[in-house]
Design a protein around this motif. Sequence first.
Motif, PDB file in Angstrom:
ATOM      1  N   TYR A  23       0.860  -1.183   0.000  1.00 28.59           N
ATOM      2  CA  TYR A  23       0.000   0.000   0.000  1.00 28.59           C
ATOM      3  C   TYR A  23       0.889   1.223   0.000  1.00 28.59           C
ATOM      4  O   TYR A  23       2.101   1.129   0.157  1.00 28.59           O
ATOM      5  CB  TYR A  23      -0.925   0.018   1.218  1.00 28.59           C
ATOM      6  CG  TYR A  23      -0.226   0.192   2.542  1.00 28.59           C
ATOM      7  CD1 TYR A  23       0.015   1.455   3.060  1.00 28.59           C
ATOM      8  CD2 TYR A  23       0.199  -0.914   3.265  1.00 28.59           C
ATOM      9  CE1 TYR A  23       0.664   1.604   4.276  1.00 28.59           C
ATOM     10  CE2 TYR A  23       0.843  -0.763   4.475  1.00 28.59           C
ATOM     11  CZ  TYR A  23       1.073   0.501   4.978  1.00 28.59           C
ATOM     12  OH  TYR A  23       1.707   0.644   6.175  1.00 28.59           O
ATOM     13  N   MET A  24       0.271   2.396  -0.174  1.00 30.19           N
ATOM     14  CA  MET A  24       1.060   3.607  -0.243  1.00 30.19           C
ATOM     15  C   MET A  24       0.222   4.815   0.106  1.00 30.19           C
ATOM     16  O   MET A  24      -0.940   4.890  -0.260  1.00 30.19           O
ATOM     17  CB  MET A  24       1.614   3.755  -1.648  1.00 30.19           C
ATOM     18  CG  MET A  24       2.361   4.999  -1.917  1.00 30.19           C
ATOM     19  SD  MET A  24       3.236   4.832  -3.449  1.00 30.19           S
ATOM     20  CE  MET A  24       4.661   5.742  -2.976  1.00 30.19           C
ATOM     21  N   SER A  25       0.825   5.725   0.844  1.00 28.73           N
ATOM     22  CA  SER A  25       0.234   7.037   1.051  1.00 28.73           C
ATOM     23  C   SER A  25       0.682   7.871  -0.137  1.00 28.73           C
ATOM     24  O   SER A  25       1.876   7.947  -0.429  1.00 28.73           O
ATOM     25  CB  SER A  25       0.743   7.648   2.356  1.00 28.73           C
ATOM     26  OG  SER A  25       0.290   8.963   2.469  1.00 28.73           O
ATOM     27  N   ILE A  26      -0.259   8.475  -0.835  1.00 29.92           N
ATOM     28  CA  ILE A  26       0.058   9.171  -2.077  1.00 29.92           C
ATOM     29  C   ILE A  26      -0.061  10.677  -1.874  1.00 29.92           C
ATOM     30  O   ILE A  26      -1.109  11.166  -1.449  1.00 29.92           O
ATOM     31  CB  ILE A  26      -0.871   8.708  -3.210  1.00 29.92           C
ATOM     32  CG1 ILE A  26      -0.623   7.221  -3.475  1.00 29.92           C
ATOM     33  CG2 ILE A  26      -0.658   9.529  -4.466  1.00 29.92           C
ATOM     34  CD1 ILE A  26      -1.595   6.589  -4.429  1.00 29.92           C
ATOM     35  N   SER A  58      -8.120   3.808   2.239  1.00 26.71           N
ATOM     36  CA  SER A  58      -8.325   3.603   3.660  1.00 26.71           C
ATOM     37  C   SER A  58      -7.570   4.698   4.405  1.00 26.71           C
ATOM     38  O   SER A  58      -6.826   5.464   3.806  1.00 26.71           O
ATOM     39  CB  SER A  58      -7.796   2.221   4.040  1.00 26.71           C
ATOM     40  OG  SER A  58      -8.026   1.948   5.394  1.00 26.71           O
ATOM     41  N   LYS A  59      -7.756   4.759   5.715  1.00 30.87           N
ATOM     42  CA  LYS A  59      -6.994   5.676   6.560  1.00 30.87           C
ATOM     43  C   LYS A  59      -6.062   4.847   7.420  1.00 30.87           C
ATOM     44  O   LYS A  59      -6.440   3.795   7.917  1.00 30.87           O
ATOM     45  CB  LYS A  59      -7.929   6.471   7.471  1.00 30.87           C
ATOM     46  CG  LYS A  59      -8.403   7.754   6.867  1.00 30.87           C
ATOM     47  CD  LYS A  59      -8.141   8.870   7.851  1.00 30.87           C
ATOM     48  CE  LYS A  59      -8.857  10.120   7.471  1.00 30.87           C
ATOM     49  NZ  LYS A  59      -8.078  11.047   6.729  1.00 30.87           N
ATOM     50  N   SER A  60      -4.845   5.334   7.607  1.00 28.87           N
ATOM     51  CA  SER A  60      -3.906   4.619   8.460  1.00 28.87           C
ATOM     52  C   SER A  60      -4.401   4.647   9.900  1.00 28.87           C
ATOM     53  O   SER A  60      -5.061   5.589  10.317  1.00 28.87           O
ATOM     54  CB  SER A  60      -2.501   5.219   8.357  1.00 28.87           C
ATOM     55  OG  SER A  60      -2.492   6.536   8.840  1.00 28.87           O
ATOM     56  N   GLY A  61      -4.102   3.607  10.654  1.00 28.35           N
ATOM     57  CA  GLY A  61      -4.578   3.481  12.018  1.00 28.35           C
ATOM     58  C   GLY A  61      -3.740   4.205  13.047  1.00 28.35           C
ATOM     59  O   GLY A  61      -4.071   4.230  14.219  1.00 28.35           O
ATOM     60  N   TYR A  65      -2.425   9.576  10.525  1.00 25.83           N
ATOM     61  CA  TYR A  65      -3.711   9.193   9.938  1.00 25.83           C
ATOM     62  C   TYR A  65      -3.820   9.594   8.463  1.00 25.83           C
ATOM     63  O   TYR A  65      -4.734  10.281   8.053  1.00 25.83           O
ATOM     64  CB  TYR A  65      -4.882   9.768  10.736  1.00 25.83           C
ATOM     65  CG  TYR A  65      -4.858   9.354  12.179  1.00 25.83           C
ATOM     66  CD1 TYR A  65      -5.111   8.046  12.550  1.00 25.83           C
ATOM     67  CD2 TYR A  65      -4.544  10.266  13.185  1.00 25.83           C
ATOM     68  CE1 TYR A  65      -5.080   7.652  13.883  1.00 25.83           C
ATOM     69  CE2 TYR A  65      -4.509   9.887  14.517  1.00 25.83           C
ATOM     70  CZ  TYR A  65      -4.778   8.585  14.849  1.00 25.83           C
ATOM     71  OH  TYR A  65      -4.737   8.200  16.156  1.00 25.83           O
ATOM     72  N   GLN A  66      -2.878   9.141   7.680  1.00 27.12           N
ATOM     73  CA  GLN A  66      -2.862   9.447   6.260  1.00 27.12           C
ATOM     74  C   GLN A  66      -3.830   8.550   5.490  1.00 27.12           C
ATOM     75  O   GLN A  66      -4.140   7.444   5.917  1.00 27.12           O
ATOM     76  CB  GLN A  66      -1.459   9.236   5.703  1.00 27.12           C
ATOM     77  CG  GLN A  66      -0.428  10.122   6.351  1.00 27.12           C
ATOM     78  CD  GLN A  66       0.977   9.747   5.929  1.00 27.12           C
ATOM     79  OE1 GLN A  66       1.311   8.570   5.841  1.00 27.12           O
ATOM     80  NE2 GLN A  66       1.792  10.748   5.674  1.00 27.12           N
TER      81      GLN A  66
END
Length: 75
Positions: A23-26, A58-61, A65-66
């Motif tokens: 996964y990746m935060s973009i 999704s949102k990171s836990g 919270y990205q």
Amino acid sequence: METEKLFQRIQSMIISSTKKPKYMSISTVKVADILGVEPFEIEQGLKELVSEGRLKKSKSGEPPYQEIYFLAGQD
């Protein structure tokens, strides 16, 4: 922004991620800079890819919270 071109770029970014599952935060600003378009176009393209079911969002836990993106079927 052509969604297929955006999907191919995002797909390769996610696949090259070292995280498991992949996964990746973009950063829309960074992707827009790479592709030479406005960040708004990237945001719209990502929303379209999520609505088409090609990406999952999704949102990171944990803080900060990205929003994170998975390829469909990889969560």
